[in-house]
Design a protein around this motif. Structure first.
Motif, PDB file in Angstrom:
ATOM      1  N   ASN A  11      -3.010  -5.112   3.003  1.00 51.70           N
ATOM      2  CA  ASN A  11      -4.079  -4.465   2.237  1.00 51.70           C
ATOM      3  C   ASN A  11      -4.480  -5.307   1.042  1.00 51.70           C
ATOM      4  O   ASN A  11      -5.662  -5.502   0.757  1.00 51.70           O
ATOM      5  CB  ASN A  11      -3.617  -3.103   1.738  1.00 51.70           C
ATOM      6  N   ASN A  12      -3.475  -5.771   0.327  1.00 53.63           N
ATOM      7  CA  ASN A  12      -3.682  -6.624  -0.827  1.00 53.63           C
ATOM      8  C   ASN A  12      -4.479  -7.873  -0.427  1.00 53.63           C
ATOM      9  O   ASN A  12      -5.437  -8.264  -1.096  1.00 53.63           O
ATOM     10  CB  ASN A  12      -2.295  -7.019  -1.349  1.00 53.63           C
ATOM     11  N   PHE A  13      -4.083  -8.455   0.676  1.00 53.37           N
ATOM     12  CA  PHE A  13      -4.741  -9.655   1.189  1.00 53.37           C
ATOM     13  C   PHE A  13      -6.232  -9.409   1.457  1.00 53.37           C
ATOM     14  O   PHE A  13      -7.092 -10.157   0.985  1.00 53.37           O
ATOM     15  CB  PHE A  13      -4.019 -10.082   2.476  1.00 53.37           C
ATOM     16  N   PHE A  14      -6.533  -8.349   2.175  1.00 51.10           N
ATOM     17  CA  PHE A  14      -7.944  -8.106   2.505  1.00 51.10           C
ATOM     18  C   PHE A  14      -8.758  -7.734   1.258  1.00 51.10           C
ATOM     19  O   PHE A  14      -9.920  -8.110   1.148  1.00 51.10           O
ATOM     20  CB  PHE A  14      -8.071  -7.032   3.598  1.00 51.10           C
ATOM     21  N   ASP A  15      -8.148  -7.006   0.326  1.00 50.45           N
ATOM     22  CA  ASP A  15      -8.853  -6.714  -0.929  1.00 50.45           C
ATOM     23  C   ASP A  15      -9.217  -8.015  -1.642  1.00 50.45           C
ATOM     24  O   ASP A  15     -10.313  -8.164  -2.180  1.00 50.45           O
ATOM     25  CB  ASP A  15      -7.987  -5.853  -1.857  1.00 50.45           C
ATOM     26  N   ASN A  16      -8.275  -8.953  -1.652  1.00 54.15           N
ATOM     27  CA  ASN A  16      -8.545 -10.248  -2.293  1.00 54.15           C
ATOM     28  C   ASN A  16      -9.648 -11.021  -1.580  1.00 54.15           C
ATOM     29  O   ASN A  16     -10.497 -11.635  -2.225  1.00 54.15           O
ATOM     30  CB  ASN A  16      -7.258 -11.085  -2.339  1.00 54.15           C
ATOM     31  N   LEU A  17      -9.628 -11.024  -0.252  1.00 59.68           N
ATOM     32  CA  LEU A  17     -10.697 -11.720   0.473  1.00 59.68           C
ATOM     33  C   LEU A  17     -12.060 -11.190   0.043  1.00 59.68           C
ATOM     34  O   LEU A  17     -12.968 -11.955  -0.298  1.00 59.68           O
ATOM     35  CB  LEU A  17     -10.558 -11.509   1.989  1.00 59.68           C
TER      36      LEU A  17
END
Lengths: 513, 513
Positions: free
Chosen positions: A152-158
């Protein structure tokens, strides 16, 4: 017309104007359910700026100072000048974005989602860095609860960085790859990912047997490849971390699933480069993958810093791609990629640009363009003959220089071409998937705004492609991720800068389909 | 104690706690007018981390997990553990800064104020870049109204980036230098600046005759040097832009005003380096300045990318300094500075780190540390013998690696030593001027926060120097200027992140003295 009616009309016009100037959506009745419009400055590419004569790169681009992007059910229906286009869509729901440039969503050709938390970790070249920082963090993703938080964190950052498509190396844990595809699908994002094949020179917890890798990959391909916008890549992680048997399993999967991508590393660090070739008894690093029939279209090798001229030539002939990751190449001290060599019009190699987050210390493709510019400028100097006359090569030197057109092409249509996705994403041709970034050219540190007034006055917008290109250069040279005002995926806004709640969390409550 | 009194006391404790947790000032009656306290995590340096054995750099630093900085009339009175120190100052006005690390104000050893608007301009190596972008912009500063706007903008940017001291190259216009010193004085900032001497290889409007330069410099020295916190540097802009007569005028000023600084450039770009030595009939670039007796203490040469070992040795012997400007060196493609050479304990050269804004594309010293790390890591790889065994030099290679201690030392006490200002600024010893930055280790792009929780949990603060160093590495590797929460100059807060009005504009309405 009565006085009352005149007044009413004047008010309506005034209200529309106010709504526009506040960058809000004018919600009049839609002419066609599911069709929306976005009005803004719009820039995209139809060709490769490196293929144009020097100084003519902008002929590869299109710029609409006042454009309308019409989207139906996530797909671009039309993109044209506002005045000429709006008349065809009476009553269209139009979101007006003033003082913005809309560009296609950024394509990050090289990223590692389980490294989100250790991006920018201190102090080592590639191999010790993997052992000390990366593998211990990646191993946490065996736990589905941790993987869910990290993904989730990863996609929010993208999304906060304007990145709408990635090619990811995944990790060694099948359940985490499943969660990744599920989350990408919930956000309707176009991603490529796969189970990472690694069976030596890594901690035991990271290793899979070639058979377990083969079986897991096959299950994931059958479940996820081509479902929604998900695509699968076979991942021989890197030849130095793979036995002959592991590479052979990758080659076998490639034969059985020729439609899948292949994502790996090549010639990143000099020690790794020498070791990989030696351990596989190949004359060079690329040979390790050629031996198993993997180097062809839809094959990407990350980095390629230490490739020989012969390897560049073979990549060109094979239609394979390199992913250029300037932040990572400097953060890990790997070296300086020869951008001007890869873009040689006599033998161009398909290219993506990538963050290589976490070896790269930033999620931002804008930051990648900044660092790519710097490496290119240093290469340019080293080829002008002033240091070593025998290395003088003005043509290759010039191609290292990353002007705004080359840069934003590389992060959009160029990336799509590098990934053989140019039929789906990369520009605003009708039929393409509507992924885009809304850029605020004043976003970035305090210094940005006054700098950009050299191009257009405060409150004004670019009137031609020359001004747009100069503002975009300011975005990459002085600005940063703060230039990303909004990110739209498949026709929906999933990120808004400064919003209290990530928009993605609010707007993606639809069913997983 | 009565019940009412108990309640009162409980309320007082609760209110104090609330005030602390909101990072506000507890305005109880001051014990001593003009004395204030700042309570926070506090980190500074007392020595050079490069002088310590490998891995022992933190022995050069001091870290107080809960420290109190006591300031009287702009000067550090004491800095110690809160509990042990506060008892000496009953009723002290204390500003409590939770979840922050206070470090000394950043020292930028190399900057050009009239390039504020053209920072990060596209596309050329040093010499054409000067002609196309820099000189036309600098010429606008002949107009005092434009200069005033630019200079205000410049100082606002410094403060927003935590920079409290700079050494500046000024420009060719005496009135602009006067305005610069006046503005620095209004903000009570410790700056070094001077009239820029340039009389060839530049547009006519930028050139001064050696006599006009001499006269203007003399007037400015007499008016500004040593007044308030202002200091003057004699500026032979760069040997390639200076005739023998201009360098001679600089040498003459140096003899007459030996107390002034000298600020110039050396060996930035390979073409420039060759040309400068040739035009002055010197064996190398440094020789051009030695010829006129200028190379000694308080002499800084910007860049030094292409210095020979012999020139490094001469700089060391002379007690002169180099300013390392990694953003500029890559943005203009100048090359890769040998940090590990300059820090050789057998012959160390005094060093400042600098933005070189506008050849550097950022005002942020944090960003400078980030890029310095990357260049250092690439140098490290090139010296490990894996590319060219004849270049193997593990000791120099290791010194290129910029860990957090080396980095933050370089931006604070190291910079002060490079400028021979260590008696005035650089750490929190009693008697030093109280310039400092309040760092929020979570500041930066979205990715920063989760990354930093690898070191301390959300809401916690570092308990020891190891944790503080790791958080600071996160600030330089993942964070950016957004980590600067507040900037204090001479005991006054002049910048607060996110404040609607620049605090500087509000708080500097005192008389110019």
């Amino acid at each position: 017309m009565t006085r009352a009616n005149l007044l009413k009309k004047a008010c309506a016009v005034a209200l529309t104007f106010m709504a526009c100037s506040l960058n809000t959506t004018t919600s009049v009745k839609a002419a066609d359910a599911g069709t929306i419009g976005v009005r803004s400055g719009i820039l995209d590419f139809v060709d490769d700026p490196w293929s144009k004569p020097q100084g003519h790169g902008d002929e590869a681009a299109r710029f609409l100072p006042d454009g309308l992007l019409v989207i139906k059910d996530g797909i671009v229906k039309e993109c044209g000048p506002y005045d000429a286009t709006i008349s065809k869509y009476p009553g269209l729901d139009v979101t007006t974005l003033k003082n913005r440039i809309v560009v296609p969503g950024f394509v990050d050709g090289h990223i590692h989602f389980p490294q989100t938390r250790v991006l920018g970790a201190y102090g080592e070249q590639l191999l010790p860095w993997l052992l000390e920082w990366v593998f211990p963090e990646e191993m946490k993703y065996k736990d589905p609860a941790y993987a869910k938080v990290g993904i989730n964190n990863f996609f929010d950052n993208l999304l906060a960085n304007g990145t709408t498509t990635v090619q990811d190396y995944g990790t060694s844990f099948e359940s985490a790859i499943g969660e990744y595809f599920d989350e990408a699908d919930r956000r309707h994002m176009r991603v490529i990912c796969g189970l990472s094949g690694l069976d030596r020179n890594a901690p035991e917890g990271m290793c899979l047997t070639p058979q377990a890798f083969y079986d897991g990959s096959k299950r994931l391909i059958e479940k996820y490849h081509g479902k929604g916008r998900n695509l699968y890549c076979i991942v021989p992680r890197f030849a130095y971390g793979d036995s002959d048997e592991m590479l052979s399993a990758c080659g076998k999967l490639h034969k059985e699933f020729p439609d899948c991508w292949i994502n790996t590393h090549v010639s990143e660090n000099p020690t790794e480069t020498r070791n990989a070739a030696a351990e596989h008894h190949c004359k060079d690093y690329l040979g390790c993958y050629e031996k198993y029939g993997m180097v062809g279209p839809k094959f990407t090798a990350g980095h390629g810093v230490w490739l020989s001229n012969d390897e560049f030539e073979r990549l060109h002939k094979a239609g394979a791609a390199i992913s250029f990751c300037p932040n990572s190449n400097t953060f890990l001290g790997s070296g300086y990629f020869r951008l001007g060599k890869a873009t040689d019009p006599a033998a161009p190699v398909r290219l993506t640009f990538g963050t290589d987050m976490g070896g790269g210390n930033s999620f931002s493709m804008i930051n990648v363009l900044n660092q790519a510019y710097k490496i290119g400028m240093c290469n340019n100097t080293l080829m002008d003959g002033s240091v070593d006359p025998s290395k003088k090569n003005d043509a290759e030197g010039e191609r290292n220089k990353l002007n705004a057109m080359r840069a934003f092409y590389s992060a959009t249509l160029g990336g799509a071409r590098g990934l053989y996705l140019e039929d789906k994403i990369g520009n605003f041709n009708p039929g393409k998937e509507a992924d885009f970034v809304v850029l605020d050219w004043n976003g970035g540190p305090m210094a940005t705004k006054w700098h950009q007034t050299l191009i257009v006055k405060e409150g004004d917008s670019p009137k031609n492609i020359d001004q747009a290109a100069k503002l975009l250069f300011g975005v990459m040279a002085v600005g940063d991720d703060r230039a990303v005002d909004e990110t739209w995926v498949y026709g929906k806004r999933l990120y808004k800068r400064g919003a209290a709640t990530p928009v993605a969390a609010v707007e993606t409550k639809h069913e997983n389909n």
